[in-house]
Design a protein around this motif. Structure first.
Motif: not given
Length: 403
Positions: A387-403
């Motif tokens: 809401h307070s940030y105007h730059k438009n960029d692709d977004q991607c993230f990955i989370i991995v849990d190790f059992k």
């Protein structure tokens, strides 16, 4: 080839599924300045511009394979002298003697460009005539009639352009769907649990990731971000996707995977520096039996490893981005892990609004969150910051849990 087809007033060629020119008529050979011996059995790429090569690989061939035909596609061919010729392409895919062939009809479009220029020239001439006070009334009326006719032609041309725009939007939507379908599903088993998030800044994204189980104990995870946004970046990321999918599935080491991606980008843009793209990337080869992670980070934001006791390690970049500088030596780094740890990878479209410190804080302050809860917590932070940030960029993230 049939004599009538050979001398038809349009270009014709037949392609194999590998892109080999099986047959080509004399009309197209004359247009391009080649002899039959020079192009027969050659790959179609030898007569395509660089953008057309990428468009053929990532859009034309998959579409004609699925739909069996393509209508009114606009691409550019290269003559033997390097001149670009715009053509309108129609194609259909059929089998001949059990062998699939793609038959293509190519119609040069240079006359259309010349016609548009003539329309603009006629309009300028009419405006000059209107401004000339010393013109006779008869001449003025003639010019006005000419202008009216040309305006009608221009209106029709605008209608055609609007239809082209609508068709292009539909094609972009199809390309976006193809891009999203190519993203692999997160792996969940007795060794690993994964979650991912992917959001394009426009119709198409330059971000790409993949999860692959190589054998019962080894897994490959890659995330990359091609320079820029939109169609050109998406085309490059999709072309890289087929390469890294093949390399990772074979269990090739992290440094060789990066070296091959780097070599591919340099070869792709070897003769076109203005179109050159590079990408940041991080690849991890995980061995759950040895409890080791081998990785290479090339210009990408550092991934975060958090152990079961809360200790954090940043997997920093040790080389420039892939495709930026030739001759780079990619060195693999390795570290051992303990079960119960967590890994977070992301592109700069996530850290630009949040900051990497904020991501580390979310990991540190919520160690007991499930992987799904942690994903939602990051998404809530992104929504709040945007809401307070105007730059438009692709977004991607990955989370991995190790059992």
């Amino acid at each position: 080839m049939d004599e009538q087809l050979n001398d038809a007033p349009c270009g014709f060629l037949a392609l194999s599924d590998e892109g080999t020119i099986v047959s080509i008529n004399q009309t197209l050979l004359s247009l391009l300045g080649y002899s039959l011996e020079e192009l027969s059995k050659q790959n179609i790429n030898c007569i395509l511009s660089v953008p057309a090569q990428m468009f053929y690989q990532l859009y034309f061939f998959p579409l004609v394979k699925v739909e069996k035909q393509v209508e009114e596609m606009y691409i550019s061919l290269l003559t033997k002298k390097g001149e670009e010729i715009p053509v309108l392409l129609n194609a259909c895919r059929k089998e001949k003697d059990g062998v699939p062939l793609t038959n293509c009809v190519l119609i040069p479009m240079r006359k259309r460009n010349e016609f548009e220029n003539k329309l603009l020239l006629a309009r300028n001439e009419a405006e000059q005539a209107l401004a000339a006070k010393n013109k006779a009334n008869s001449d003025l009326e003639m010019v006005l009639k000419t202008l009216e006719t040309k305006q009608e032609e221009l209106l029709e041309l605008n209608n055609q352009n609007q239809k082209y725009k609508t068709d292009t939007e539909k094609e972009l939507e199809l390309a976006r769907n193809i891009q999203e379908i190519s993203l692999t599903e997160p792996i969940q088993n007795e060794h690993l649990q994964m979650e991912s998030f992917y959001k394009a800044s426009s119709d198409l994204s330059g971000d790409m990731y993949g999860f692959y189980q190589i054998d019962p104990h080894r897994y490959g995870i890659i995330i990359l971000d091609v320079m820029g946004h939109g169609i050109s970046s998406a085309l490059v990321s999709m072309s890289l996707h087929s390469l890294f999918q093949r390399l990772i599935s074979r269990g090739i080491s992290a440094d060789i995977v990066m070296k091959e991606l780097d070599r591919y980008l340099h070869d792709l843009f070897e003769n076109n520096d203005e179109a050159r793209h590079y990408c940041t990337a991080i690849y991890l080869l995980i061995d759950t039996k040895k409890q080791e992670i081998e990785y290479v980070n090339s210009g990408h934001p550092p991934a975060f490893w958090q152990g079961p006791c809360g200790e954090q390690v940043e997997l920093f970049s040790s080389t420039p981005p892939v495709g930026l500088i030739e001759g780079i030596q990619f060195k693999t780094k390795t570290f051992s892990y303990t079960k119960g740890g967590r890994l977070l990878l992301y592109t700069d479209g996530v850290t630009d609004p949040l900051g990497s410190n904020h991501l580390q804080s979310i990991l540190r302050e919520h160690p007991n969150d499930s992987i799904t809860e942690l994903k939602e917590r990051i998404l809530q932070s992104l929504h709040h910051k945007e809401h307070s940030y105007h730059k438009n960029d692709d977004q991607c993230f990955i989370i991995v849990d190790f059992k």
